[in-house]
Design a protein around this motif. Structure first.
Motif, PDB file in Angstrom:
ATOM      1  N   GLN A 153      -1.004  -4.019 -11.485  1.00  0.00           N
ATOM      2  CA  GLN A 153      -1.565  -5.067 -12.036  1.00  0.00           C
ATOM      3  C   GLN A 153      -0.721  -6.259 -12.684  1.00  0.00           C
ATOM      4  N   PHE A 154       0.639  -5.870 -12.929  1.00  0.00           N
ATOM      5  CA  PHE A 154       1.568  -6.655 -13.678  1.00  0.00           C
ATOM      6  C   PHE A 154       2.583  -7.251 -12.348  1.00  0.00           C
ATOM      7  N   GLY A 155       2.095  -6.860 -11.254  1.00  0.00           N
ATOM      8  CA  GLY A 155       2.964  -7.635 -10.280  1.00  0.00           C
ATOM      9  C   GLY A 155       4.074  -6.662  -9.651  1.00  0.00           C
ATOM     10  N   THR A 191       7.249   2.940  -9.469  1.00  0.00           N
ATOM     11  CA  THR A 191       7.754   4.463  -9.416  1.00  0.00           C
ATOM     12  C   THR A 191       9.208   4.481 -10.199  1.00  0.00           C
ATOM     13  N   ILE A 192       9.926   3.401  -9.715  1.00  0.00           N
ATOM     14  CA  ILE A 192      11.469   3.357 -10.100  1.00  0.00           C
ATOM     15  C   ILE A 192      11.289   2.814 -11.561  1.00  0.00           C
ATOM     16  N   ALA A 235      16.714  -4.591  -7.290  1.00  0.00           N
ATOM     17  CA  ALA A 235      17.073  -5.791  -7.277  1.00  0.00           C
ATOM     18  C   ALA A 235      15.635  -6.858  -7.411  1.00  0.00           C
ATOM     19  N   ALA A 236      14.770  -6.154  -6.928  1.00  0.00           N
ATOM     20  CA  ALA A 236      13.334  -6.797  -7.280  1.00  0.00           C
ATOM     21  C   ALA A 236      12.956  -6.672  -8.777  1.00  0.00           C
ATOM     22  N   LEU A 237      13.210  -5.487  -9.359  1.00  0.00           N
ATOM     23  CA  LEU A 237      12.709  -5.229 -10.737  1.00  0.00           C
ATOM     24  C   LEU A 237      13.364  -6.123 -11.626  1.00  0.00           C
ATOM     25  N   VAL A 238      14.801  -6.549 -11.324  1.00  0.00           N
ATOM     26  CA  VAL A 238      15.723  -7.229 -12.149  1.00  0.00           C
ATOM     27  C   VAL A 238      15.045  -8.727 -11.992  1.00  0.00           C
ATOM     28  N   ASP A 239      14.721  -9.139 -10.695  1.00  0.00           N
ATOM     29  CA  ASP A 239      14.061 -10.543 -10.669  1.00  0.00           C
ATOM     30  C   ASP A 239      12.632 -10.656 -11.167  1.00  0.00           C
ATOM     31  N   THR A 278      18.930  -0.713 -16.363  1.00  0.00           N
ATOM     32  CA  THR A 278      18.185   0.041 -17.530  1.00  0.00           C
ATOM     33  C   THR A 278      16.721  -0.595 -17.403  1.00  0.00           C
ATOM     34  N   ALA A 279      15.897  -0.212 -18.022  1.00  0.00           N
ATOM     35  CA  ALA A 279      14.702  -0.694 -17.837  1.00  0.00           C
ATOM     36  C   ALA A 279      14.588  -1.564 -19.361  1.00  0.00           C
ATOM     37  N   VAL A 280      13.623  -2.657 -18.980  1.00  0.00           N
ATOM     38  CA  VAL A 280      13.330  -3.588 -20.049  1.00  0.00           C
ATOM     39  C   VAL A 280      12.028  -2.861 -20.796  1.00  0.00           C
TER      40      VAL A 280
END
Length: 243
Positions: free
Chosen positions: A15-17, A24-25, A56-60, A75-77
């Motif tokens: 739901q947050f895109g 999962t990652i 790469a998508a998670l960083v974007d 590392t996770a935000v």
């Protein structure tokens, strides 16, 4: 954490895109401090090629940071920061869209069916956001707390808030007029909402996927609905006087 709980969390992150794979990652990164793409692949069972594109998508997306070094790691935000940043960006986009896109006229002459618990909740929230003068709400007491902040805000703003509920709330809805009803309709999940004597939402609100409500601004329908609520309130007042 079992698979069912992980599945629920994954759907919430979607739901947050995020895609399901990205979610999962992301959860894998939250459980560990800093991980390389190889380590993420090993922990999740997702192929390395898919892991690197998802990272790469998670960083974007603002969900992860890249730690550059001899071996790049991620590392996770923090989840609260990620969600708040996303909401802030969406609110900015909302303001731009509202300012730039044409506004639809009110569906004052139509009958619109609102189906499903979440869509019904959304419609109630939206109607309460646009109250100008008064609101009458007849609802099962178990759902009342969902709308407490909105109802109390309206009362603070000097707008008339009238509630018909099958019981008394544990805590008063400040500034509201409450009528306690023994109506079986409330107990069976019947919802009735009228805003500014102009718009009506009525139907079932039980939390079941089959829930359905009718939204209408047709003048004759609204007038009949108003009269029905007015008569119910009179009966409640008369029954009090007889006790």
């Amino acid at each position: 954490m079992d698979n069912a709980a992980l599945g629920v969390l994954t759907e919430k992150l979607v739901q947050f895109g995020l895609t399901r794979q990205e979610a999962t990652i992301y959860m894998c990164l939250l459980r560990s401090k800093d991980l390389s793409g190889y380590e993420v692949s090993k922990l999740t069972g997702i192929s390395r090629s898919n892991v690197y594109s998802a990272l790469a998508a998670l960083v974007d997306e603002g969900a992860a940071y890249l730690l550059e070094g001899e071996t790049n790691k991620y590392t996770a935000v923090p989840i609260e920061d990620f969600c708040q940043n996303k909401i802030r960006r969406l609110m900015g986009l909302k303001q731009e869209l509202v300012a730039q896109l044409p506004q639809l006229t009110d569906h004052s002459d139509g009958y619109i069916t609102i189906s499903g618990p979440q869509h019904i909740l959304d419609k109630i929230y939206n109607m309460l956001e646009h109250v100008a003068y008064r609101v009458y709400l007849s609802i099962s007491i178990e759902y009342l707390e969902l709308f407490r902040p909105h109802l109390e805000r309206l009362a603070r703003e000097g707008k008339k808030v009238v509630l018909l509920i099958n019981g008394l709330p544990e805590r008063e809805i400040e500034g509201s007029i409450v009528y306690q009803t023994d109506s079986a309709d409330n107990k069976n999940g019947q919802l009735r909402l009228i805003v500014d004597s102009s718009y009506v939402l009525t139907g079932e609100m039980t939390g079941d996927i089959t829930d359905s409500c009718l939204y209408c601004g047709q003048k004759n329908f609204v007038n009949v609905f108003k009269e029905s609520l007015r008569n119910e309130i009179k009966l409640i007042e008369l029954s009090k006087g007889e006790q």
